[in-house]
Scaffold this motif. Structure first.
Motif, mmCIF file in Angstrom:
data_model
loop_
_atom_site.group_PDB
_atom_site.id
_atom_site.type_symbol
_atom_site.label_atom_id
_atom_site.label_comp_id
_atom_site.label_asym_id
_atom_site.label_seq_id
_atom_site.Cartn_x
_atom_site.Cartn_y
_atom_site.Cartn_z
ATOM 1 N N GLN A 438 0.810 -1.205 0.000
ATOM 2 C CA GLN A 438 0.000 0.000 0.000
ATOM 3 C C GLN A 438 0.848 1.261 0.000
ATOM 4 O OE1 GLN A 438 -2.173 -0.747 3.580
ATOM 5 N NE2 GLN A 438 -3.814 -1.898 2.560
ATOM 6 N N PRO A 441 5.561 3.332 -3.786
ATOM 7 C CA PRO A 441 5.210 3.988 -5.046
ATOM 8 C C PRO A 441 5.547 3.140 -6.268
ATOM 9 C CG PRO A 441 7.229 4.923 -4.159
ATOM 10 C CD PRO A 441 6.705 3.976 -3.115
ATOM 11 N N GLY A 444 2.333 -1.908 -8.150
ATOM 12 C CA GLY A 444 1.108 -1.743 -8.920
ATOM 13 C C GLY A 444 0.584 -3.081 -9.376
ATOM 14 N N ILE A 458 -2.188 1.297 -7.576
ATOM 15 C CA ILE A 458 -0.808 1.495 -7.169
ATOM 16 C C ILE A 458 -0.751 1.891 -5.699
ATOM 17 C CG2 ILE A 458 -0.064 2.172 -9.481
ATOM 18 C CD1 ILE A 458 -0.047 5.086 -8.489
ATOM 19 N N SER A 460 0.853 4.247 -2.472
ATOM 20 C CA SER A 460 0.924 5.693 -2.314
ATOM 21 C C SER A 460 1.771 6.049 -1.100
ATOM 22 C CB SER A 460 -0.478 6.282 -2.143
ATOM 23 O OG SER A 460 -0.416 7.648 -1.791
ATOM 24 N N ILE A 499 -9.175 0.962 -1.310
ATOM 25 C CA ILE A 499 -8.930 0.932 -2.752
ATOM 26 C C ILE A 499 -10.196 0.513 -3.501
ATOM 27 C CG2 ILE A 499 -8.134 -1.466 -2.866
ATOM 28 C CD1 ILE A 499 -6.764 1.579 -4.838
ATOM 29 N N ASN A 514 -9.125 9.443 -5.940
ATOM 30 C CA ASN A 514 -7.824 8.778 -5.944
ATOM 31 C C ASN A 514 -7.352 8.428 -7.349
ATOM 32 O OD1 ASN A 514 -9.905 6.847 -6.161
ATOM 33 N ND2 ASN A 514 -8.604 5.219 -5.362
ATOM 34 N N VAL A 516 -5.244 8.779 -10.649
ATOM 35 C CA VAL A 516 -3.880 9.248 -10.877
ATOM 36 C C VAL A 516 -3.656 9.656 -12.328
ATOM 37 C CG1 VAL A 516 -1.444 8.578 -10.831
ATOM 38 C CG2 VAL A 516 -2.979 7.851 -8.997
ATOM 39 N N ARG A 527 -4.883 5.026 -6.832
ATOM 40 C CA ARG A 527 -3.969 4.738 -5.737
ATOM 41 C C ARG A 527 -4.753 4.521 -4.445
ATOM 42 N NH1 ARG A 527 -1.400 10.760 -5.639
ATOM 43 N NH2 ARG A 527 -3.162 11.863 -4.707
ATOM 44 N N TYR A 528 -4.115 3.770 -3.522
ATOM 45 C CA TYR A 528 -4.693 3.607 -2.190
ATOM 46 C C TYR A 528 -4.850 4.979 -1.538
ATOM 47 C CZ TYR A 528 -4.204 -1.480 -1.937
ATOM 48 O OH TYR A 528 -4.344 -2.837 -2.138
ATOM 49 N N GLN A 529 -5.897 5.111 -0.719
ATOM 50 C CA GLN A 529 -6.149 6.380 -0.061
ATOM 51 C C GLN A 529 -6.750 6.161 1.326
ATOM 52 O OE1 GLN A 529 -9.182 8.647 -2.069
ATOM 53 N NE2 GLN A 529 -10.425 6.851 -2.505
#
Length: 674
Positions: A438, A441, A444, A458, A460, A499, A514, A516, A527-529
């Motif tokens: 998670q 960077p 993915g 992906i 973050s 996600i 989220n 990108v 991306r994960y948030q």
């Protein structure tokens, strides 16, 4: 599929083979190394304590409980514990505590953490199955945050698998189990296991070793009815086969020092995903005039041989290593016991398929390895104001390589109001760091249902750790023939990592918070948030009634209200039944016979939840009943048999959100002891 008659013959033959072929010596009853009547637990605090004094809501699954019915992994028994629910997404079964998902349940084996999430991130039902039942002495389930002792991942609670000790006299057992499905399209299950323990040199060097094989055959493609949408059936429960071998040497040079050295190997294959785990540990325990000490180094390597995407072969390897230690100092003059501890831990993942960076960028395919280090110190103080009133306070400070420092304080009060009535209550804060995946960077993976036309997710570096605040209050009464307790609790979780916000729709994708961008082939990237806030609250109750010297009844009930509070309108959490209950009647009509009947109720639950409630998928509540018996042929040999789901309350999948509940099954087992 083999016919039912052939399977009955196979089941009978397997049992007979062990009865005839095992030539094991009679055990001396006075030399048995089993847990005695007084229950002592080790997971709820830094020191071992009697269950009634433990500063937490804790349940113990005993060795006797584990052998009542066939157990493939711990999900087959822990769903009978109050406060525990099972996430069944995609026919996987994972443990949830007090309305928080499996990611918030920390699994321990003899106090050593186990986590295979980095190697298998797409739903993980491996951690409940690394230890066979034959090797387990008991399982301690602590409900509620335990980050003050164990750090990250213990927000929901802890499941600690306690294996059988190295004995002072040679003892052991071997067993065979077979489960026969009445439905010929459903897969049968069978397993074999052994455990042996004893001295190599009296009072100086001892050994324990265990191993086994466990398999649940795959359902036929016709086990579920055709779906309305596609016209073809969804898959049932897939093949699971598992092999184990583990050994521990115990060296006791004198009364003050014990050294334990352990090596283990597991190979678990769930569906078409084989995972191989090699683990090791070296532990020193000391008992000195000033107190007790423990210093331990341990680790494992988990190899996922095919990766995380069905139909592809992208192997990865996760490596975990830790060193921890603690010293416990009794301070009798102040009526206190203080424990000081520290831990260092490293996690590493090598994943050439997913740790490649973002396709189309200069760093793509540069480094397939990521790792993170974490250090911690903790202190716990048990203050005994009187013999009946004690307060446990503690705090753990974790220094995470990527997220800096975090405190996890806890305070818990235990009050024995009378010899029969005990009040317990406490509050705790906990945190959970993002996983390696998670937070990286460079990580993915394909998603949204397709490896070519779906979306891409992906990691973050902008993620924050998840934090939780928990409070609980309970009372328990213990009398000669009747005992029971009730606990109310509330957990508030913030910054839950999410996600689920993703889509393959290229028009809608840019509207997601989220989002990108797009891959060169046009797939949207997410991306994960941190978005979710979750509140879980409820009531847990349990009771036991000794009807007579030969009959006892146990029961529990859980009310759970678990909500996602991230949106203006609260949403229910999936696979979280509001009501669940269990009851068991045990009977011992003679010294040789024991009988049981159990009822398990899973209340109404959501299988899928959307902001537009019209699309929600709900499963109505249902109950199942198991019955069985055990008969001791002699002091060395016991046979068990019975019927699971006697009323054949089977559930068949018709949508991807649903799961299979196995129908009527017949089981037989035999155990030989020496």
């Amino acid at each position: 599929m083999i016919g039912i008659k052939s399977r009955v013959m196979l089941m009978a033959g397997a049992s007979s083979a062990l009865l005839v072929g095992a030539d094991l010596a009679r055990a001396d009853e006075s030399k048995t190394d089993v847990n005695q009547v007084e229950q002592v637990v080790v997971t709820a605090a830094a020191t071992q304590q009697k269950l009634t004094d433990a500063p937490a809501s804790i349940s113990v699954v005993t060795e006797e409980d584990l052998h009542l019915r066939p157990i493939r992994d711990l999900t087959d028994i822990l769903d009978r514990v109050e406060g525990v629910t099972i996430n069944r997404s995609g026919n996987q079964r994972t443990i949830q505590l007090r309305g928080l998902g499996s990611a918030y349940t920390l699994f321990l084996i003899d106090g050593k953490r186990v986590n295979s999430t980095s190697a298998m991130f797409r739903g993980n039902d491996f951690d409940a199955g690394w230890v066979p039942v034959e090797a387990i002495s008991r399982v301690e389930v602590v409900r509620g945050p335990m980050s003050s002792l164990y750090g990250s991942d213990a927000i929901g609670g802890v499941v600690n698998i306690i294996t059988k000790p190295v004995g002072k006299h040679w003892t052991g057992s071997a067993s065979l189990d077979y489960v026969l499905q009445e439905d010929g399209d459903a897969g049968d299950a069978y397993k074999a296991g052994f455990f042996a323990s004893g001295p190599l040199k009296d009072d100086v060097l001892g050994l324990k070793i265990y191993g086994g094989y466990n398999r649940r055959l795959s359902d036929a493609n016709t086990v579920n009815p055709p779906t309305a949408a596609a016209g073809t059936p969804l898959s049932g429960i897939r093949d699971k086969h598992e092999g184990y071998v583990d050994g521990t040497l115990a060296w006791t040079p004198d009364a003050a020092n014990t050294v334990l050295a352990n090596l283990g190997w597991n190979r678990l294959t769930h569906d078409s995903f084989p995972m191989e785990r090699r683990d090791w540990s070296l532990t020193h325990k000391g008992k000195y005039g000033f107190g007790t000490t423990q210093l331990r180094a341990y680790g494992d390597r988990i190899e996922n041989e095919v990766g995380n995407v069905t139909g592809q072969k992208n192997p990865n390897k996760a490596t975990n290593a830790a060193v921890d230690g603690r010293v416990t100092l009794p301070w009798d003059a102040a009526r206190q016991t203080v424990t000081l501890g520290a831990e260092w831990r490293r996690q590493e993942l090598k994943d050439p398929a997913n740790l490649r960076g973002l396709p189309g960028t200069p760093t793509y395919n540069q480094n397939p390895v990521t790792q993170v280090d974490q250090k911690a110190i903790f202190i716990e103080d048990e203050v005994r104001f009187t013999d009946d009133l004690r307060l446990t306070v503690g705090d753990r400070y974790d220094d995470h390589e990527n997220f800096g420092g975090h405190h996890s304080p806890r305070a818990y009060l235990v009050f024995h109001a009378t010899p029969n009535i005990t009040f317990k209550g406490g509050a705790a804060k906990a945190f959970r760091a993002p996983t390696l995946l998670q937070n990286s960077p460079n990580w993915g993976s394909v998603s949204c249902g397709s490896a070519t036309t779906g979306c891409y997710i992906i990691g973050s570096t902008e993620l924050k750790p998840e934090t939780a605040t928990s409070r609980e209050l309970g009372v328990r009464a213990e009398f000669d023939r009747l005992s029971g307790g009730i606990t109310v609790f509330r957990n508030d979780l913030k910054n839950m990592i999410d996600i689920t916000s993703r889509t393959r729709d290229v028009t809608l994708a840019p509207t997601y918070s989220n989002f990108v961008g797009f891959l060169p082939d046009g797939r949207p990237i997410f991306r994960y948030q941190n978005i979710a806030k979750v509140r879980s609250q409820g009531v847990e109750t349990n009771a036991r009634f000794q009807v007579s010297d030969k009959i006892d009844v146990t029961a529990n009930y859980t009310y759970l209200d678990s909500k996602n509070r991230s949106n203006p309108v609260e949403l229910a959490m999936i696979y979280q039944p509001k009501h669940s209950a269990n009851a068991t009647v045990n009977m011992r009509p003679t010294d040789a016979w024991s009988l049981f009947a159990t009822w398990n109720y899973v209340g109404e639950q959501f299988l899928a939840v959307y902001t537009n409630a019209a699309y929600n998928v709900k499963r109505q509540g249902y109950g199942t009943v198991d019955i069985g018996a055990a008969y001791a042929l002699n002091p060395e040999t016991t046979v068990r048999f019975g019927v699971l789901n006697t009323a054949d309350k089977a559930i068949k999948r018709q949508t991807s959100d649903e799961y299979n509940e196995e129908g009527r099954r017949f089981f037989a087992a035999v155990t030989r002891r020496f």
